[in-house]
Write a protein that holds these residues in place. Structure first.
Motif, PDB file in Angstrom:
ATOM      1  N   PRO A  49       0.810  -1.234   0.000  1.00 12.67           N
ATOM      2  CA  PRO A  49       0.000   0.000   0.000  1.00 12.67           C
ATOM      3  C   PRO A  49       0.841   1.280   0.000  1.00 12.67           C
ATOM      4  CG  PRO A  49      -0.712  -1.501   1.725  1.00 12.67           C
ATOM      5  CD  PRO A  49       0.560  -2.058   1.167  1.00 12.67           C
ATOM      6  N   ALA A  50       2.098   1.180   0.389  1.00 12.81           N
ATOM      7  CA  ALA A  50       2.948   2.372   0.452  1.00 12.81           C
ATOM      8  C   ALA A  50       3.579   2.700  -0.900  1.00 12.81           C
ATOM      9  CB  ALA A  50       4.051   2.175   1.489  1.00 12.81           C
ATOM     10  N   SER A  51       3.411   1.810  -1.869  1.00 13.97           N
ATOM     11  CA  SER A  51       4.077   1.977  -3.159  1.00 13.97           C
ATOM     12  C   SER A  51       3.291   2.873  -4.107  1.00 13.97           C
ATOM     13  CB  SER A  51       4.274   0.613  -3.819  1.00 13.97           C
ATOM     14  OG  SER A  51       4.717   0.762  -5.145  1.00 13.97           O
ATOM     15  N   HIS A  52       4.013   3.623  -4.911  1.00 10.87           N
ATOM     16  CA  HIS A  52       3.365   4.424  -5.960  1.00 10.87           C
ATOM     17  C   HIS A  52       2.586   3.539  -6.921  1.00 10.87           C
ATOM     18  CE1 HIS A  52       6.362   8.021  -5.602  1.00 10.87           C
ATOM     19  NE2 HIS A  52       5.446   8.022  -4.673  1.00 10.87           N
ATOM     20  N   ALA A  53       3.002   2.306  -7.059  1.00  9.17           N
ATOM     21  CA  ALA A  53       2.386   1.401  -8.031  1.00  9.17           C
ATOM     22  C   ALA A  53       1.250   0.579  -7.418  1.00  9.17           C
ATOM     23  CB  ALA A  53       3.445   0.469  -8.620  1.00  9.17           C
ATOM     24  N   PHE A  54       0.845   0.911  -6.192  1.00  9.65           N
ATOM     25  CA  PHE A  54      -0.208   0.143  -5.524  1.00  9.65           C
ATOM     26  C   PHE A  54      -1.527   0.260  -6.276  1.00  9.65           C
ATOM     27  CE2 PHE A  54      -3.580  -0.033  -2.139  1.00  9.65           C
ATOM     28  CZ  PHE A  54      -3.469  -1.391  -1.881  1.00  9.65           C
ATOM     29  N   ASN A  55      -1.839   1.466  -6.734  1.00 10.24           N
ATOM     30  CA  ASN A  55      -3.078   1.674  -7.476  1.00 10.24           C
ATOM     31  C   ASN A  55      -2.858   1.443  -8.968  1.00 10.24           C
ATOM     32  OD1 ASN A  55      -4.891   2.367  -5.317  1.00 10.24           O
ATOM     33  ND2 ASN A  55      -3.636   4.197  -5.068  1.00 10.24           N
ATOM     34  N   LYS A  56      -3.247   2.386  -9.738  1.00  8.83           N
ATOM     35  CA  LYS A  56      -3.153   2.237 -11.180  1.00  8.83           C
ATOM     36  C   LYS A  56      -1.852   2.816 -11.717  1.00  8.83           C
ATOM     37  CE  LYS A  56      -6.754   0.807 -13.825  1.00  8.83           C
ATOM     38  NZ  LYS A  56      -7.145  -0.380 -13.320  1.00  8.83           N
ATOM     39  N   ILE A  57      -1.554   2.441 -12.942  1.00 10.11           N
ATOM     40  CA  ILE A  57      -0.433   3.032 -13.639  1.00 10.11           C
ATOM     41  C   ILE A  57      -0.799   4.479 -13.981  1.00 10.11           C
ATOM     42  CG2 ILE A  57      -1.285   2.127 -15.861  1.00 10.11           C
ATOM     43  CD1 ILE A  57       1.710   1.784 -16.621  1.00 10.11           C
ATOM     44  N   THR A  58       0.120   5.399 -13.722  1.00 12.59           N
ATOM     45  CA  THR A  58      -0.117   6.824 -14.001  1.00 12.59           C
ATOM     46  C   THR A  58       1.046   7.380 -14.814  1.00 12.59           C
ATOM     47  OG1 THR A  58       1.056   7.614 -12.057  1.00 12.59           O
ATOM     48  CG2 THR A  58      -1.276   7.110 -11.772  1.00 12.59           C
ATOM     49  N   LYS A  59       0.911   8.640 -15.153  1.00  9.74           N
ATOM     50  CA  LYS A  59       1.969   9.291 -15.919  1.00  9.74           C
ATOM     51  C   LYS A  59       3.275   9.292 -15.133  1.00  9.74           C
ATOM     52  CE  LYS A  59       2.770  13.346 -18.744  1.00  9.74           C
ATOM     53  NZ  LYS A  59       2.428  14.731 -19.041  1.00  9.74           N
ATOM     54  N   ARG A  60       3.178   9.473 -13.813  1.00  6.75           N
ATOM     55  CA  ARG A  60       4.385   9.532 -12.997  1.00  6.75           C
ATOM     56  C   ARG A  60       5.001   8.153 -12.775  1.00  6.75           C
ATOM     57  NH1 ARG A  60       4.962  11.682  -6.783  1.00  6.75           N
ATOM     58  NH2 ARG A  60       3.237  10.270  -6.449  1.00  6.75           N
ATOM     59  N   ASN A  61       4.155   7.163 -12.443  1.00  5.92           N
ATOM     60  CA  ASN A  61       4.715   5.894 -11.968  1.00  5.92           C
ATOM     61  C   ASN A  61       4.914   4.830 -13.053  1.00  5.92           C
ATOM     62  OD1 ASN A  61       2.313   4.530 -12.534  1.00  5.92           O
ATOM     63  ND2 ASN A  61       1.593   4.553 -10.435  1.00  5.92           N
ATOM     64  N   HIS A  62       4.622   5.137 -14.315  1.00  5.40           N
ATOM     65  CA  HIS A  62       4.673   4.093 -15.337  1.00  5.40           C
ATOM     66  C   HIS A  62       6.051   3.446 -15.445  1.00  5.40           C
ATOM     67  CE1 HIS A  62       6.237   7.420 -17.847  1.00  5.40           C
ATOM     68  NE2 HIS A  62       6.848   6.469 -18.499  1.00  5.40           N
ATOM     69  N   GLY A  63       7.092   4.176 -15.018  1.00  3.82           N
ATOM     70  CA  GLY A  63       8.436   3.618 -15.064  1.00  3.82           C
ATOM     71  C   GLY A  63       8.596   2.378 -14.209  1.00  3.82           C
ATOM     72  N   MET A  64       7.786   2.278 -13.164  1.00  7.45           N
ATOM     73  CA  MET A  64       7.872   1.110 -12.273  1.00  7.45           C
ATOM     74  C   MET A  64       7.369  -0.155 -12.949  1.00  7.45           C
ATOM     75  SD  MET A  64       6.782   2.656  -8.554  1.00  7.45           S
ATOM     76  CE  MET A  64       7.191   1.176  -7.610  1.00  7.45           C
ATOM     77  N   PHE A  65       6.662   0.029 -14.047  1.00 11.93           N
ATOM     78  CA  PHE A  65       6.143  -1.112 -14.802  1.00 11.93           C
ATOM     79  C   PHE A  65       7.049  -1.439 -15.983  1.00 11.93           C
ATOM     80  CE2 PHE A  65       2.674   0.842 -12.569  1.00 11.93           C
ATOM     81  CZ  PHE A  65       1.802  -0.174 -12.221  1.00 11.93           C
ATOM     82  N   ASP A  66       8.079  -0.640 -16.205  1.00 13.71           N
ATOM     83  CA  ASP A  66       8.958  -0.774 -17.362  1.00 13.71           C
ATOM     84  C   ASP A  66      10.000  -1.879 -17.133  1.00 13.71           C
ATOM     85  OD1 ASP A  66      10.096  -0.259 -19.791  1.00 13.71           O
ATOM     86  OD2 ASP A  66      10.509   1.862 -19.419  1.00 13.71           O
ATOM     87  N   PHE A  92       5.494 -10.102 -10.051  1.00 15.66           N
ATOM     88  CA  PHE A  92       4.913  -8.782  -9.837  1.00 15.66           C
ATOM     89  C   PHE A  92       4.855  -7.968 -11.124  1.00 15.66           C
ATOM     90  CE2 PHE A  92       6.506 -10.138  -5.748  1.00 15.66           C
ATOM     91  CZ  PHE A  92       5.421  -9.872  -4.930  1.00 15.66           C
ATOM     92  N   GLU A  93       3.845  -7.104 -11.171  1.00 15.17           N
ATOM     93  CA  GLU A  93       3.657  -6.286 -12.367  1.00 15.17           C
ATOM     94  C   GLU A  93       4.486  -5.001 -12.329  1.00 15.17           C
ATOM     95  OE1 GLU A  93       0.013  -5.495  -9.681  1.00 15.17           O
ATOM     96  OE2 GLU A  93       1.461  -7.083 -10.033  1.00 15.17           O
ATOM     97  N   ALA A  94       4.920  -4.605 -11.105  1.00 23.25           N
ATOM     98  CA  ALA A  94       5.713  -3.393 -10.963  1.00 23.25           C
ATOM     99  C   ALA A  94       6.581  -3.491  -9.722  1.00 23.25           C
ATOM    100  CB  ALA A  94       4.813  -2.168 -10.879  1.00 23.25           C
ATOM    101  N   GLY A  95       7.581  -2.604  -9.620  1.00 22.10           N
ATOM    102  CA  GLY A  95       8.428  -2.571  -8.440  1.00 22.10           C
ATOM    103  C   GLY A  95       9.667  -1.730  -8.692  1.00 22.10           C
ATOM    104  N   ALA A  96      10.194  -1.129  -7.617  1.00 24.00           N
ATOM    105  CA  ALA A  96      11.395  -0.317  -7.748  1.00 24.00           C
ATOM    106  C   ALA A  96      12.088  -0.204  -6.395  1.00 24.00           C
ATOM    107  CB  ALA A  96      11.059   1.071  -8.273  1.00 24.00           C
ATOM    108  N   VAL A  97      13.384   0.084  -6.457  1.00 25.56           N
ATOM    109  CA  VAL A  97      14.181   0.283  -5.251  1.00 25.56           C
ATOM    110  C   VAL A  97      14.547   1.760  -5.155  1.00 25.56           C
ATOM    111  CG1 VAL A  97      16.333  -0.277  -4.071  1.00 25.56           C
ATOM    112  CG2 VAL A  97      15.122  -2.039  -5.380  1.00 25.56           C
TER     113      VAL A  97
END
Length: 188
Positions: A49-66, A92-97
């Motif tokens: 729940p703390a992750s930017h990618a918890f909800n939907k893909i957005t303009k800002r967080n799409h990199g986490m899905f790359d 997982f569909e997304a993630g980042a360090v």
DNA sequence: GGGCCGATATTCT
DNA sequence: GAATATCGGCCCG
């Protein structure tokens, strides 16, 4: 040698832990910055729940899905950039360090200029600070950090001991001990 | 050393 | 309108 993409193709939490002690290199115009990574945090996806990618893909967080091994830079609190490396296992569909802290090696003089301080210990000991010192902004979004370029990560040192804590600055999922760090005395 | 506060983009409600 | 993966400046001691 840059760290191969395979390294980032594992669970985000494991990658976060193993990035501690690695060397980050940044080439900005004529200046080369480098430093040893001393603090990281893992951010996953729908289970975090703390992750930017918890909800939907957005303009800002799409990199986490790359593609894993690329940089994910975001702008926060209206003033600060933060640097992440995309990493996740196939599950997982997304993630980042998130890179939270480094120990400066090269380009210290230019870092002092960028940060407008001469206190060594205050140059890169925070996510917003290290992007200022290394001159990293959202323009550095999506750089492949597995190859020699403007921004990449190589092998560094082997830490003696890695601390594991709750992540900083969040209110959700504080039970997850996904913050990793080392003390100066454990650098070797 | 620690605690409060203001700056302010992006996202979510 | 409120919250957020932050920081520096201020105050206090």
């Amino acid at each position: 040698m840059p760290i191969p993409r395979k390294f980032y193709e594992r669970d985000t939490v494991i990658v976060a832990k193993e990035l501690i002690g690695k060397k980050i290199i940044r080439v900005d115009n004529k200046t080369t910055f480098s430093g040893i990574i001393t603090e990281t945090e893992a951010y996953r996806a729908s289970d975090d729940p703390a992750s930017h990618a918890f909800n939907k893909i957005t303009k800002r967080n799409h990199g986490m899905f790359d593609v894993v091994g690329k940089s994910y830079v975001y702008f926060t609190y209206g003033m600060y950039n933060c640097l992440n490396v995309v990493a996740r296992s196939k599950k997982f569909e997304a993630g980042a360090v998130l890179i939270r802290g480094v120990h400066p090696i090269d380009g210290v003089k230019k870092m002092e200029e960028n940060r407008k301080t001469d206190k060594f210990s205050n140059l890169t000991n925070g996510p917003g600070k290290l992007t200022q010192a290394f001159n990293i902004t959202v323009k550095d979004y999506g750089i492949d950090m597995t190859k020699k370029s403007k921004l990449y990560i190589t092998t560094g040192i082997s830490p003696r001991k890695i601390n594991s804590k709750s992540r900083i600055g969040i209110t959700k999922a504080i039970d997850k001990k996904w913050n990793f760090s080392i003390n100066p005395k454990d650098y070797f």
